[in-house]
Design a protein around this motif. Sequence first.
Motif, PDB file in Angstrom:
ATOM      1  N   ASP A  64       0.827  -1.204   0.000  1.00  0.00           N
ATOM      2  CA  ASP A  64       0.000   0.000   0.000  1.00  0.00           C
ATOM      3  C   ASP A  64       0.865   1.260   0.000  1.00  0.00           C
ATOM      4  O   ASP A  64       0.581   2.226  -0.721  1.00  0.00           O
ATOM      5  CB  ASP A  64      -0.927   0.010   1.216  1.00  0.00           C
ATOM      6  N   ARG A  65       1.921   1.249   0.806  1.00  0.00           N
ATOM      7  CA  ARG A  65       2.783   2.422   0.895  1.00  0.00           C
ATOM      8  C   ARG A  65       3.553   2.639  -0.403  1.00  0.00           C
ATOM      9  O   ARG A  65       3.702   3.773  -0.867  1.00  0.00           O
ATOM     10  CB  ARG A  65       3.745   2.276   2.064  1.00  0.00           C
ATOM     11  N   PHE A  66       4.028   1.544  -0.998  1.00  0.00           N
ATOM     12  CA  PHE A  66       4.776   1.696  -2.246  1.00  0.00           C
ATOM     13  C   PHE A  66       3.861   2.157  -3.376  1.00  0.00           C
ATOM     14  O   PHE A  66       4.263   2.951  -4.233  1.00  0.00           O
ATOM     15  CB  PHE A  66       5.454   0.381  -2.628  1.00  0.00           C
ATOM     16  N   ALA A  67       2.622   1.671  -3.380  1.00  0.00           N
ATOM     17  CA  ALA A  67       1.666   2.134  -4.397  1.00  0.00           C
ATOM     18  C   ALA A  67       1.404   3.622  -4.247  1.00  0.00           C
ATOM     19  O   ALA A  67       1.335   4.362  -5.244  1.00  0.00           O
ATOM     20  CB  ALA A  67       0.365   1.342  -4.280  1.00  0.00           C
ATOM     21  N   ASP A  68       1.268   4.064  -3.017  1.00  0.00           N
ATOM     22  CA  ASP A  68       1.061   5.500  -2.773  1.00  0.00           C
ATOM     23  C   ASP A  68       2.283   6.296  -3.222  1.00  0.00           C
ATOM     24  O   ASP A  68       2.148   7.380  -3.814  1.00  0.00           O
ATOM     25  CB  ASP A  68       0.787   5.728  -1.285  1.00  0.00           C
ATOM     26  N   LEU A  69       3.465   5.766  -2.946  1.00  0.00           N
ATOM     27  CA  LEU A  69       4.690   6.443  -3.358  1.00  0.00           C
ATOM     28  C   LEU A  69       4.773   6.544  -4.873  1.00  0.00           C
ATOM     29  O   LEU A  69       5.141   7.590  -5.435  1.00  0.00           O
ATOM     30  CB  LEU A  69       5.902   5.689  -2.810  1.00  0.00           C
ATOM     31  N   THR A  70       4.429   5.472  -5.569  1.00  0.00           N
ATOM     32  CA  THR A  70       4.468   5.478  -7.035  1.00  0.00           C
ATOM     33  C   THR A  70       3.526   6.538  -7.602  1.00  0.00           C
ATOM     34  O   THR A  70       3.879   7.282  -8.521  1.00  0.00           O
ATOM     35  CB  THR A  70       4.083   4.093  -7.578  1.00  0.00           C
ATOM     36  N   ARG A  71       2.318   6.614  -7.050  1.00  0.00           N
ATOM     37  CA  ARG A  71       1.366   7.611  -7.550  1.00  0.00           C
ATOM     38  C   ARG A  71       1.865   9.027  -7.295  1.00  0.00           C
ATOM     39  O   ARG A  71       1.747   9.909  -8.148  1.00  0.00           O
ATOM     40  CB  ARG A  71       0.003   7.392  -6.895  1.00  0.00           C
ATOM     41  N   ARG A  72       2.423   9.251  -6.109  1.00  0.00           N
ATOM     42  CA  ARG A  72       2.927  10.586  -5.803  1.00  0.00           C
ATOM     43  C   ARG A  72       4.086  10.965  -6.719  1.00  0.00           C
ATOM     44  O   ARG A  72       4.204  12.118  -7.154  1.00  0.00           O
ATOM     45  CB  ARG A  72       3.360  10.660  -4.336  1.00  0.00           C
ATOM     46  N   LEU A  73       4.936   9.985  -7.030  1.00  0.00           N
ATOM     47  CA  LEU A  73       6.059  10.265  -7.926  1.00  0.00           C
ATOM     48  C   LEU A  73       5.563  10.636  -9.322  1.00  0.00           C
ATOM     49  O   LEU A  73       6.016  11.623  -9.916  1.00  0.00           O
ATOM     50  CB  LEU A  73       6.973   9.043  -8.008  1.00  0.00           C
ATOM     51  N   SER A  74       4.660   9.840  -9.869  1.00  0.00           N
ATOM     52  CA  SER A  74       4.177  10.131 -11.225  1.00  0.00           C
ATOM     53  C   SER A  74       3.428  11.456 -11.263  1.00  0.00           C
ATOM     54  O   SER A  74       3.564  12.234 -12.228  1.00  0.00           O
ATOM     55  CB  SER A  74       3.300   8.984 -11.732  1.00  0.00           C
ATOM     56  N   ASP A  75       2.645  11.740 -10.221  1.00  0.00           N
ATOM     57  CA  ASP A  75       1.938  13.027 -10.184  1.00  0.00           C
ATOM     58  C   ASP A  75       2.928  14.181 -10.095  1.00  0.00           C
ATOM     59  O   ASP A  75       2.742  15.227 -10.744  1.00  0.00           O
ATOM     60  CB  ASP A  75       0.988  13.072  -8.990  1.00  0.00           C
ATOM     61  N   ARG A  76       3.988  14.012  -9.282  1.00  0.00           N
ATOM     62  CA  ARG A  76       4.980  15.076  -9.123  1.00  0.00           C
ATOM     63  C   ARG A  76       5.732  15.319 -10.421  1.00  0.00           C
ATOM     64  O   ARG A  76       5.983  16.471 -10.812  1.00  0.00           O
ATOM     65  CB  ARG A  76       5.947  14.688  -8.003  1.00  0.00           C
ATOM     66  N   LEU A  77       6.082  14.228 -11.110  1.00  0.00           N
ATOM     67  CA  LEU A  77       6.865  14.387 -12.340  1.00  0.00           C
ATOM     68  C   LEU A  77       6.048  15.064 -13.445  1.00  0.00           C
ATOM     69  O   LEU A  77       6.619  15.724 -14.308  1.00  0.00           O
ATOM     70  CB  LEU A  77       7.375  13.020 -12.819  1.00  0.00           C
ATOM     71  N   ARG A  78       4.742  14.903 -13.423  1.00  0.00           N
ATOM     72  CA  ARG A  78       3.922  15.555 -14.442  1.00  0.00           C
ATOM     73  C   ARG A  78       3.972  17.080 -14.321  1.00  0.00           C
ATOM     74  O   ARG A  78       3.706  17.779 -15.289  1.00  0.00           O
ATOM     75  CB  ARG A  78       2.456  15.092 -14.324  1.00  0.00           C
ATOM     76  N   THR A  79       4.330  17.574 -13.147  1.00  0.00           N
ATOM     77  CA  THR A  79       4.367  19.025 -12.933  1.00  0.00           C
ATOM     78  C   THR A  79       5.735  19.630 -13.258  1.00  0.00           C
ATOM     79  O   THR A  79       5.887  20.853 -13.197  1.00  0.00           O
ATOM     80  CB  THR A  79       4.021  19.357 -11.469  1.00  0.00           C
ATOM     81  N   VAL A  80       6.718  18.801 -13.571  1.00  0.00           N
ATOM     82  CA  VAL A  80       8.060  19.303 -13.873  1.00  0.00           C
ATOM     83  C   VAL A  80       8.022  20.048 -15.208  1.00  0.00           C
ATOM     84  O   VAL A  80       7.502  19.520 -16.198  1.00  0.00           O
ATOM     85  CB  VAL A  80       9.077  18.151 -13.935  1.00  0.00           C
ATOM     86  N   PRO A  81       8.554  21.260 -15.265  1.00  0.00           N
ATOM     87  CA  PRO A  81       8.598  21.981 -16.549  1.00  0.00           C
ATOM     88  C   PRO A  81       9.348  21.167 -17.598  1.00  0.00           C
ATOM     89  O   PRO A  81      10.426  20.634 -17.341  1.00  0.00           O
ATOM     90  CB  PRO A  81       9.357  23.270 -16.202  1.00  0.00           C
ATOM     91  N   GLY A  82       8.746  21.048 -18.754  1.00  0.00           N
ATOM     92  CA  GLY A  82       9.368  20.279 -19.832  1.00  0.00           C
ATOM     93  C   GLY A  82       8.874  18.860 -19.926  1.00  0.00           C
ATOM     94  O   GLY A  82       9.260  18.132 -20.843  1.00  0.00           O
ATOM     95  N   VAL A  83       8.012  18.428 -18.984  1.00  0.00           N
ATOM     96  CA  VAL A  83       7.458  17.074 -19.012  1.00  0.00           C
ATOM     97  C   VAL A  83       6.068  17.132 -19.631  1.00  0.00           C
ATOM     98  O   VAL A  83       5.193  17.876 -19.167  1.00  0.00           O
ATOM     99  CB  VAL A  83       7.394  16.464 -17.597  1.00  0.00           C
ATOM    100  N   ALA A  84       5.855  16.328 -20.671  1.00  0.00           N
ATOM    101  CA  ALA A  84       4.554  16.293 -21.339  1.00  0.00           C
ATOM    102  C   ALA A  84       3.605  15.329 -20.646  1.00  0.00           C
ATOM    103  O   ALA A  84       2.417  15.616 -20.504  1.00  0.00           O
ATOM    104  CB  ALA A  84       4.730  15.896 -22.799  1.00  0.00           C
ATOM    105  N   SER A  85       4.111  14.178 -20.199  1.00  0.00           N
ATOM    106  CA  SER A  85       3.282  13.200 -19.488  1.00  0.00           C
ATOM    107  C   SER A  85       4.193  12.234 -18.750  1.00  0.00           C
ATOM    108  O   SER A  85       5.393  12.134 -19.046  1.00  0.00           O
ATOM    109  CB  SER A  85       2.364  12.434 -20.459  1.00  0.00           C
TER     110      SER A  85
END
Length: 830
Positions: free
Chosen positions: A500-521
């Motif tokens: 459960d914790r690793f799944a939450d971490l994975t979602r937070r990482l992907s959501d965070r990376l989507r906000t990085v300037p220069g990242v399309a998806s």
Amino acid sequence: MSDGLILDVRYALRMMRRSPAFAAAAIATLALGIGASASIFTVLDAVLLKRLPVAAPAELVLIDQTTERGEQRDASFPLFERLRSDPGLTGTPSGVLSGVVAVVDGTQRVDVARNGSPIGDAPAAMQLVDGGYFSMLGVRARLGRTLAAEDDGPRDPQVVVLSHRFWSRRLASDPEIVGSTIVVKKHAMTVVGVAPAEFFGESVGRAPDLWAPLGMQPRLDGQSYLDRANVGWLRVIGRVRPEIAGPARLSQVNAALDVVRARLQDDATSVGRYSRNIGLRAADGSRGLEAFRVRFALPLAILAGIVALVLIVACANVSNLLLARAMARHREIGVRFAIGAARARIVRQLLTESAVLGAIAGSLGLLLGMWGSRILLVLAAGEVSPSAADIPISTAIDGRAIVFTAGVSLLAVAIFGLAPAVMVSGVDVSASFKGTSADAPRPLLGRALVVAQVALSMILLTGAGLFLQTLHNLRTRDVGFAPDALIEVQVRPASPQPPDRFADLTRRLSDRLRTVPGVASASFAHAGFATGMSRTCCIAVQGYAHQPGEPREIRMLGVGPDYFKTMGLRLIEGRDFAIHEAVRDPNRLQVAIVNEAFVRRYLAGRSAIGARFGWGNPPNVTYALEIVGVARDAVYDGPREVSAPLVYFPSLSGDTLVVRAAGSPDAIASSLRREIDAVDNTLESNVRLMSSLLDAAVSRERLLSRLSSFFGIVAIALAAIGLYGVMSYGVARRTKEIGIRMALGADRGALLRSELRVAVAVAAIGVAAGIPLTTIAGSLVRSQLFGIQPADPITLGIAALLLTAVAAAAALAPARRASRVDPMTALRAE
């Protein structure tokens, strides 16, 4: 050494001093061929022939787990423990093995620090091994001690053994290193020893910098595989008892493994359940694990054949030079016959001159071999720009290399020296005293040698063209997704985490990376490119009649939201997964997306959307999974991959993040690392560009294309030099004839064209002879080609035209010299 031989050698050296240009050309040509041969032998010897630098390597065996199709699979830790405790293997004194150990199949890149500062400017390669690894191999520490069986248990701090190379290069051979603490992946570890300098591990081509106990796996990977019978991650190595070691050792070990496999069939535990469809086979382990050898054995063998052809071309070239030089000495030979010299004596003198050339060329070739072998290894390693010193294979010139080089040199002397010596020793004494160059033998042998050079060059040049086209085809292959601007990030937690914790971490990482300037998806998956994909058995597709014995194992890949969009992997039917369709319990999955290969195999002639499948043996199957989409076939294991059925399922987590950049992927790579650290600074992340991964996947093809092109160019150059020599000699021999023709009114242009026609005819005969040889040679390397046939007419045509053009260019200067002969000067010269 007899006085006569000493005199012959001294005379040969004087002749070389009198003709320094000839000597330099002959020695350089021959040294190139011998040096290339020494290089490839040194690498072949190190990679394919030498045994491991351990005690009694002939007693080692590899215990492989194989599938029903004979494919090798890594073993799970529970299976290894079963093998280690089996009474027929090592569990009792009567077992066939005196010891058995497990090693992780590969190394992982880790950051290493000491006293708060990184050790070196690049990650280190660490391998996890069983505590009995060093003792079973008979390897003693250079400093301190090696790992012990008790090191595999839960210990704090953990322990590590350093390689001699790591200790000497990164730690300046610190004598106080034993007992000190280093930090590996943010874990404190005590250095207990340094391995000996000659030991590089159990696998050629892969030398760890650090060895740590298998018990550290959960801490380093963030999840434990030690109790999972369905996860293969280990290679197993055993040592046969000395009293049964010998030719029959493998058959005895295999007999014991058959008994183990029979027991597993009736085992109700997880080990037995996941091992019922496997085989257990023993193989020779004296040369270690075979991954590097298997990968490069055939390419290196092909290169050895290419180098052999280059050596023959070089010998033919030198033979031509010696022949032309000997023909120019026909008066000298005639005088020596006239004063009583025996034919055998003349042959001996000429062969001595060839031997002196061969000895000098062989010495230079040995030096070239030392340098060239390192280049071969760098190219074979497939890295972008590695240091030659970092390639973990020794190519030091040893006695075997010296004996081989000496043998090649003697063979070369026999090839290039014997024919000219025998031919010239048959000179007509009376003709030699007439004093005209026209009386010298006609250069038929020289032209025959040029024909042979052109034919062999045709093989080499066509091979280079085939390998270059193969490399181009692989690099430009449609891999199914859009690799440009795609980034892959592998993440590992510092310590085991609940799902459960690793799944939450994975979602937070992907959501965070989507906000990085220069990242399309951004999204995530359970596996990345060439990292290995999980396989599940046994699939059952509703409406498809599975045949008895048909392989039912299928590849599975869990993916997150927007995975197909991020990968640029088009859905040709149906829809993407909805967010709510990902569930924690795999047994509750209801939907799946399949690839085109799945549809071709199981759903031919039917609509894929809405089709259902499940797991088990019909009719006892619940077809719980509905196909909601069909994705294009995509390449995940390398550009040569043949598309096989693949099932995608929605997942809540994954250790591989995929990111699509809006612009240049290089510009945001460092930003991704910072954002990952911001979410969890204990995570280990490995950021890789997909374009780099695809490029690394064609390292074998790059090796073959580069070296075959180089040697093809060398062969063309040698053939051109040979043709130039033959034509020049022919013009010199026929100076009087050409002068008379000019005096009688011959047209200079017609004479030029006549000489060029001779050269082109010689080249055409060589090309015609080379085409069938090229076709045969091409069939031998068919497995290394991709998207092109061995007898590709375009490649053959280009090679033929190029060789003909080179022949004409090489003959142009002698032909122009012939057309400009002054009749009066030519007549007075004789």
